[in-house]
Design an enzyme around this catalytic site. Structure first.
Site, PDB file in Angstrom:
ATOM      1  N   LYS A   7      86.073  66.272 -40.932  1.00  6.56           N
ATOM      2  CA  LYS A   7      85.775  67.182 -42.043  1.00  6.56           C
ATOM      3  C   LYS A   7      86.774  68.325 -42.061  1.00  6.56           C
ATOM      4  CE  LYS A   7      82.013  70.276 -43.573  1.00  6.56           C
ATOM      5  NZ  LYS A   7      82.646  71.582 -43.297  1.00  6.56           N
ATOM      6  N   TYR A  23      81.497  71.091 -33.603  1.00  7.72           N
ATOM      7  CA  TYR A  23      82.627  71.939 -33.266  1.00  7.72           C
ATOM      8  C   TYR A  23      82.972  71.677 -31.806  1.00  7.72           C
ATOM      9  CZ  TYR A  23      81.384  74.770 -37.389  1.00  7.72           C
ATOM     10  OH  TYR A  23      81.102  75.208 -38.653  1.00  7.72           O
ATOM     11  N   THR A  79      84.441  68.814 -37.301  1.00  4.69           N
ATOM     12  CA  THR A  79      84.991  69.832 -38.187  1.00  4.69           C
ATOM     13  C   THR A  79      86.337  70.287 -37.642  1.00  4.69           C
ATOM     14  OG1 THR A  79      82.875  70.585 -39.047  1.00  4.69           O
ATOM     15  CG2 THR A  79      84.676  72.158 -39.094  1.00  4.69           C
TER      16      THR A  79
END
Length: 307
Positions: free
Chosen positions: A219, A130, A156
Protein backbone atom coordinates in the site's frame (compact mmCIF):
# COMPACT_ATOMS: atom_id res chain seq x y z
CA UNK A 1 -32.26 14.78 9.48
CA UNK A 2 -32.19 11.93 7.00
CA UNK A 3 -28.67 10.75 6.18
CA UNK A 4 -28.67 10.43 2.41
CA UNK A 5 -25.02 10.77 1.38
CA UNK A 6 -21.53 10.57 2.83
CA UNK A 7 -21.29 14.32 3.34
CA UNK A 8 -24.24 14.08 5.76
CA UNK A 9 -22.29 11.59 7.86
CA UNK A 10 -19.21 13.80 7.61
CA UNK A 11 -21.15 16.81 8.93
CA UNK A 12 -22.60 14.72 11.76
CA UNK A 13 -19.19 13.41 12.77
CA UNK A 14 -17.68 16.89 12.73
CA UNK A 15 -20.50 18.18 14.93
CA UNK A 16 -20.52 15.41 17.52
CA UNK A 17 -16.98 14.06 17.76
CA UNK A 18 -14.60 15.74 20.20
CA UNK A 19 -12.53 18.32 18.35
CA UNK A 20 -9.25 16.51 18.97
CA UNK A 21 -10.71 13.30 17.47
CA UNK A 22 -12.23 15.08 14.47
CA UNK A 23 -9.01 16.95 13.78
CA UNK A 24 -7.03 13.69 13.91
CA UNK A 25 -9.34 11.90 11.46
CA UNK A 26 -9.58 14.88 9.10
CA UNK A 27 -5.91 15.86 9.15
CA UNK A 28 -3.74 16.06 6.10
CA UNK A 29 -0.04 16.78 5.92
CA UNK A 30 1.14 20.39 5.84
CA UNK A 31 -1.22 22.48 3.64
CA UNK A 32 -3.55 19.50 3.05
CA UNK A 33 -3.22 20.02 -0.71
CA UNK A 34 -2.89 16.32 -1.52
CA UNK A 35 -5.72 15.40 0.85
CA UNK A 36 -8.04 17.84 -0.92
CA UNK A 37 -6.77 16.94 -4.39
CA UNK A 38 -7.82 13.32 -3.82
CA UNK A 39 -11.42 14.53 -3.94
CA UNK A 40 -11.09 17.31 -6.49
CA UNK A 41 -9.40 15.06 -9.06
CA UNK A 42 -12.58 13.04 -9.52
CA UNK A 43 -14.50 16.15 -10.51
CA UNK A 44 -12.22 16.58 -13.53
CA UNK A 45 -12.99 13.11 -14.86
CA UNK A 46 -16.14 12.93 -16.95
CA UNK A 47 -18.17 9.96 -18.05
CA UNK A 48 -18.74 9.27 -21.72
CA UNK A 49 -22.22 7.76 -21.37
CA UNK A 50 -23.66 5.30 -23.87
CA UNK A 51 -27.42 4.82 -24.18
CA UNK A 52 -29.94 2.04 -24.83
CA UNK A 53 -27.92 -0.68 -23.19
CA UNK A 54 -29.69 -3.45 -21.32
CA UNK A 55 -29.00 -2.71 -17.64
CA UNK A 56 -31.95 -4.63 -16.21
CA UNK A 57 -29.57 -7.15 -14.64
CA UNK A 58 -26.55 -5.83 -12.78
CA UNK A 59 -23.93 -7.78 -10.86
CA UNK A 60 -21.47 -5.69 -8.88
CA UNK A 61 -19.72 -8.56 -7.12
CA UNK A 62 -15.98 -8.89 -7.52
CA UNK A 63 -13.13 -10.99 -6.16
CA UNK A 64 -10.09 -9.95 -4.17
CA UNK A 65 -7.34 -12.54 -4.52
CA UNK A 66 -10.02 -15.16 -5.17
CA UNK A 67 -12.36 -14.11 -2.35
CA UNK A 68 -15.73 -12.82 -3.49
CA UNK A 69 -17.18 -9.61 -2.05
CA UNK A 70 -20.65 -8.25 -2.72
CA UNK A 71 -19.52 -4.93 -4.22
CA UNK A 72 -16.17 -3.34 -5.08
CA UNK A 73 -15.78 -1.12 -2.01
CA UNK A 74 -13.80 -2.22 1.05
CA UNK A 75 -12.77 -0.51 4.28
CA UNK A 76 -9.25 0.94 4.30
CA UNK A 77 -6.96 0.71 7.33
CA UNK A 78 -7.37 3.60 9.75
CA UNK A 79 -6.30 3.80 13.36
CA UNK A 80 -7.91 4.56 16.70
CA UNK A 81 -11.53 3.62 15.96
CA UNK A 82 -12.49 3.92 19.62
CA UNK A 83 -12.16 7.67 19.17
CA UNK A 84 -15.32 7.38 17.08
CA UNK A 85 -17.21 4.59 18.88
CA UNK A 86 -16.56 2.62 22.10
CA UNK A 87 -16.49 -0.77 20.39
CA UNK A 88 -13.97 0.55 17.90
CA UNK A 89 -12.65 -1.84 15.29
CA UNK A 90 -14.94 -4.63 16.46
CA UNK A 91 -17.92 -2.65 15.16
CA UNK A 92 -16.09 -1.89 11.92
CA UNK A 93 -15.39 -5.58 11.42
CA UNK A 94 -19.04 -6.47 12.06
CA UNK A 95 -20.19 -3.86 9.54
CA UNK A 96 -17.82 -5.17 6.88
CA UNK A 97 -19.05 -8.72 7.43
CA UNK A 98 -22.67 -7.61 7.24
CA UNK A 99 -21.95 -6.01 3.86
CA UNK A 100 -19.81 -8.96 2.72
CA UNK A 101 -16.79 -6.86 1.94
CA UNK A 102 -13.14 -6.65 2.97
CA UNK A 103 -11.92 -4.83 6.06
CA UNK A 104 -8.23 -3.99 6.42
CA UNK A 105 -7.48 -3.71 10.14
CA UNK A 106 -4.72 -1.30 11.14
CA UNK A 107 -1.62 -2.03 13.18
CA UNK A 108 -2.76 0.98 15.20
CA UNK A 109 -6.09 -0.49 16.23
CA UNK A 110 -7.63 0.12 19.63
CA UNK A 111 -8.83 -3.51 19.63
CA UNK A 112 -6.57 -6.53 19.33
CA UNK A 113 -6.29 -8.65 16.23
CA UNK A 114 -7.92 -11.46 18.16
CA UNK A 115 -10.84 -9.25 19.25
CA UNK A 116 -11.41 -8.07 15.69
CA UNK A 117 -11.37 -11.63 14.42
CA UNK A 118 -13.76 -12.87 17.10
CA UNK A 119 -16.18 -9.99 16.43
CA UNK A 120 -16.75 -11.08 12.82
CA UNK A 121 -15.85 -14.77 12.41
CA UNK A 122 -15.58 -15.96 8.85
CA UNK A 123 -15.35 -12.44 7.40
CA UNK A 124 -12.83 -11.37 4.79
CA UNK A 125 -10.20 -9.30 6.54
CA UNK A 126 -6.63 -8.26 5.84
CA UNK A 127 -4.08 -6.90 8.30
CA UNK A 128 -2.19 -3.69 7.61
CA UNK A 129 1.39 -3.71 8.85
CA UNK A 130 3.89 -1.01 9.66
CA UNK A 131 7.41 -2.33 10.08
CA UNK A 132 8.83 -1.13 13.38
CA UNK A 133 12.41 -0.62 14.48
CA UNK A 134 11.87 -3.55 16.81
CA UNK A 135 11.46 -6.23 14.16
CA UNK A 136 10.35 -8.78 16.74
CA UNK A 137 7.22 -6.69 17.32
CA UNK A 138 6.39 -6.74 13.59
CA UNK A 139 7.16 -10.44 13.29
CA UNK A 140 4.83 -11.25 16.18
CA UNK A 141 2.06 -9.14 14.64
CA UNK A 142 2.34 -11.01 11.33
CA UNK A 143 2.19 -14.34 13.10
CA UNK A 144 -0.77 -13.27 15.24
CA UNK A 145 -2.64 -12.04 12.17
CA UNK A 146 -2.19 -15.36 10.40
CA UNK A 147 -3.16 -17.32 13.50
CA UNK A 148 -6.28 -15.15 13.89
CA UNK A 149 -7.56 -15.94 10.42
CA UNK A 150 -6.61 -12.80 8.53
CA UNK A 151 -6.33 -13.62 4.84
CA UNK A 152 -3.91 -10.97 3.60
CA UNK A 153 -1.01 -8.83 4.79
CA UNK A 154 -1.02 -5.18 3.69
CA UNK A 155 2.43 -3.59 3.97
CA UNK A 156 2.22 0.19 4.19
CA UNK A 157 5.22 1.58 2.32
CA UNK A 158 4.72 5.34 2.54
CA UNK A 159 5.40 6.03 6.21
CA UNK A 160 9.13 6.04 6.95
CA UNK A 161 8.38 9.09 9.09
CA UNK A 162 5.04 10.50 10.22
CA UNK A 163 3.74 13.40 8.16
CA UNK A 164 3.38 16.80 9.79
CA UNK A 165 -0.31 17.16 10.58
CA UNK A 166 -0.57 20.66 11.90
CA UNK A 167 -3.80 20.33 13.87
CA UNK A 168 -2.43 17.29 15.69
CA UNK A 169 0.66 19.31 16.61
CA UNK A 170 -1.47 22.23 17.81
CA UNK A 171 -3.74 19.91 19.78
CA UNK A 172 -0.88 17.91 21.26
CA UNK A 173 -2.72 14.84 20.04
CA UNK A 174 -2.49 11.78 22.23
CA UNK A 175 -4.86 8.90 22.87
CA UNK A 176 -7.07 9.33 25.96
CA UNK A 177 -5.73 7.41 28.96
CA UNK A 178 -8.43 4.72 28.73
CA UNK A 179 -7.53 3.85 25.12
CA UNK A 180 -4.58 1.73 24.12
CA UNK A 181 -2.95 0.55 20.94
CA UNK A 182 -3.95 -2.96 21.85
CA UNK A 183 -1.69 -4.74 19.39
CA UNK A 184 1.37 -2.86 20.62
CA UNK A 185 0.86 -2.56 24.35
CA UNK A 186 4.22 -2.16 26.02
CA UNK A 187 6.10 -1.91 22.72
CA UNK A 188 6.51 1.87 22.82
CA UNK A 189 4.92 5.06 24.09
CA UNK A 190 2.52 6.40 21.49
CA UNK A 191 2.96 10.12 22.05
CA UNK A 192 6.67 10.37 22.27
CA UNK A 193 8.59 9.01 19.30
CA UNK A 194 8.40 7.33 15.97
CA UNK A 195 8.75 3.59 16.41
CA UNK A 196 8.65 3.10 12.63
CA UNK A 197 11.73 1.82 10.86
CA UNK A 198 12.90 4.35 8.24
CA UNK A 199 15.46 1.87 6.88
CA UNK A 200 12.80 -0.39 5.29
CA UNK A 201 13.57 -1.32 1.67
CA UNK A 202 12.15 -3.57 -1.03
CA UNK A 203 14.23 -6.43 0.34
CA UNK A 204 12.08 -6.44 3.46
CA UNK A 205 9.28 -7.93 1.38
CA UNK A 206 11.40 -11.08 1.19
CA UNK A 207 11.69 -10.98 4.98
CA UNK A 208 7.91 -10.79 5.31
CA UNK A 209 7.49 -13.65 2.85
CA UNK A 210 9.73 -15.75 5.07
CA UNK A 211 7.40 -15.15 8.02
CA UNK A 212 4.01 -15.96 6.54
CA UNK A 213 2.05 -17.81 3.90
CA UNK A 214 -0.36 -14.87 3.61
CA UNK A 215 -0.44 -12.99 0.29
CA UNK A 216 1.29 -9.63 0.54
CA UNK A 217 -0.38 -6.48 -0.74
CA UNK A 218 1.71 -3.29 -0.80
CA UNK A 219 0.00 0.00 0.00
CA UNK A 220 1.29 3.44 -0.94
CA UNK A 221 2.37 2.97 -4.57
CA UNK A 222 1.97 6.02 -6.83
CA UNK A 223 4.39 5.50 -9.76
CA UNK A 224 4.97 2.98 -12.52
CA UNK A 225 8.56 2.49 -11.34
CA UNK A 226 7.47 1.38 -7.88
CA UNK A 227 4.65 -0.70 -9.33
CA UNK A 228 7.18 -2.60 -11.44
CA UNK A 229 9.39 -3.11 -8.39
CA UNK A 230 6.43 -4.41 -6.41
CA UNK A 231 5.70 -7.01 -9.06
CA UNK A 232 9.37 -7.95 -9.27
CA UNK A 233 9.44 -8.55 -5.50
CA UNK A 234 6.51 -10.92 -5.59
CA UNK A 235 3.59 -9.03 -4.08
CA UNK A 236 0.09 -10.21 -4.93
CA UNK A 237 -1.62 -6.82 -4.89
CA UNK A 238 -1.01 -3.06 -4.98
CA UNK A 239 -3.06 -0.36 -3.29
CA UNK A 240 -2.58 2.95 -5.06
CA UNK A 241 -2.60 5.26 -2.06
CA UNK A 242 -1.13 8.49 -0.72
CA UNK A 243 -2.24 7.77 2.85
CA UNK A 244 -5.27 10.01 2.49
CA UNK A 245 -2.94 12.96 1.97
CA UNK A 246 -1.66 12.52 5.53
CA UNK A 247 1.98 11.87 4.62
CA UNK A 248 3.55 13.72 1.70
CA UNK A 249 1.84 16.93 0.71
CA UNK A 250 2.38 17.74 -2.96
CA UNK A 251 2.05 14.21 -4.28
CA UNK A 252 -0.52 13.22 -6.91
CA UNK A 253 -4.13 12.38 -6.27
CA UNK A 254 -4.50 8.63 -6.26
CA UNK A 255 -6.97 8.56 -9.15
CA UNK A 256 -4.40 10.48 -11.24
CA UNK A 257 -1.70 7.93 -10.39
CA UNK A 258 -3.89 4.89 -11.05
CA UNK A 259 -3.50 4.64 -14.82
CA UNK A 260 0.30 4.43 -14.88
CA UNK A 261 0.28 1.81 -12.11
CA UNK A 262 -2.29 -0.31 -13.95
CA UNK A 263 -0.33 -0.03 -17.19
CA UNK A 264 2.91 -0.94 -15.43
CA UNK A 265 1.66 -4.16 -13.85
CA UNK A 266 -0.11 -5.36 -17.02
CA UNK A 267 -2.49 -7.58 -15.09
CA UNK A 268 0.22 -9.49 -13.24
CA UNK A 269 -1.15 -8.42 -9.84
CA UNK A 270 -4.45 -6.96 -8.69
CA UNK A 271 -4.59 -3.17 -8.32
CA UNK A 272 -6.79 -1.38 -5.80
CA UNK A 273 -7.15 2.28 -4.86
CA UNK A 274 -7.99 4.44 -1.86
CA UNK A 275 -8.28 8.18 -1.36
CA UNK A 276 -11.07 10.62 -2.13
CA UNK A 277 -13.90 8.14 -2.77
CA UNK A 278 -17.12 9.90 -1.81
CA UNK A 279 -19.76 8.83 -4.36
CA UNK A 280 -20.76 5.85 -6.41
CA UNK A 281 -19.60 7.71 -9.48
CA UNK A 282 -16.11 7.93 -7.98
CA UNK A 283 -16.08 4.16 -7.61
CA UNK A 284 -17.12 3.73 -11.23
CA UNK A 285 -14.38 6.06 -12.43
CA UNK A 286 -11.74 4.13 -10.50
CA UNK A 287 -13.00 0.81 -11.86
CA UNK A 288 -13.08 2.18 -15.40
CA UNK A 289 -9.43 3.20 -15.05
CA UNK A 290 -8.37 -0.26 -13.96
CA UNK A 291 -8.88 -0.66 -10.20
CA UNK A 292 -10.27 -4.02 -9.08
CA UNK A 293 -11.75 -2.46 -5.94
CA UNK A 294 -11.58 0.77 -3.94
CA UNK A 295 -11.17 1.21 -0.20
CA UNK A 296 -12.66 4.00 1.91
CA UNK A 297 -11.06 5.33 5.08
CA UNK A 298 -12.51 8.51 6.56
CA UNK A 299 -16.12 7.77 5.45
CA UNK A 300 -16.05 4.52 7.46
CA UNK A 301 -15.06 6.54 10.52
CA UNK A 302 -17.88 9.00 9.97
CA UNK A 303 -20.32 6.11 9.86
CA UNK A 304 -18.81 4.67 13.01
CA UNK A 305 -19.41 7.98 14.79
CA UNK A 306 -23.11 8.06 13.87
CA UNK A 307 -25.39 7.18 16.79
Amino acid sequence: MAMVCLSDFEAYAKKYLPKIAWDFFAAGADDCSTRDENILAYKRICFRPRMLRDVSMMDIRTKLLGNEISFPVGIAPTGFHQLAWPDGEKSTARAAKAMNTCYIASTYSTCTLEEISAAAPGALRWFQLYIHRNRTVSQQLVQRAEASGFQGLVLTADLPYTGKRRDDVRNGFCLPPHMKLKNLEGAFEVCKMSPLDPSVTWNDIYWLQSLTHLPIIIKGILTKEDAELAVRHGVQGIIVSNHGGRQLDGGPATIDALVEVVEAVQGRVEVYLDGGIRKGSDVLKALALGARCVFIGRPALWGLAYK
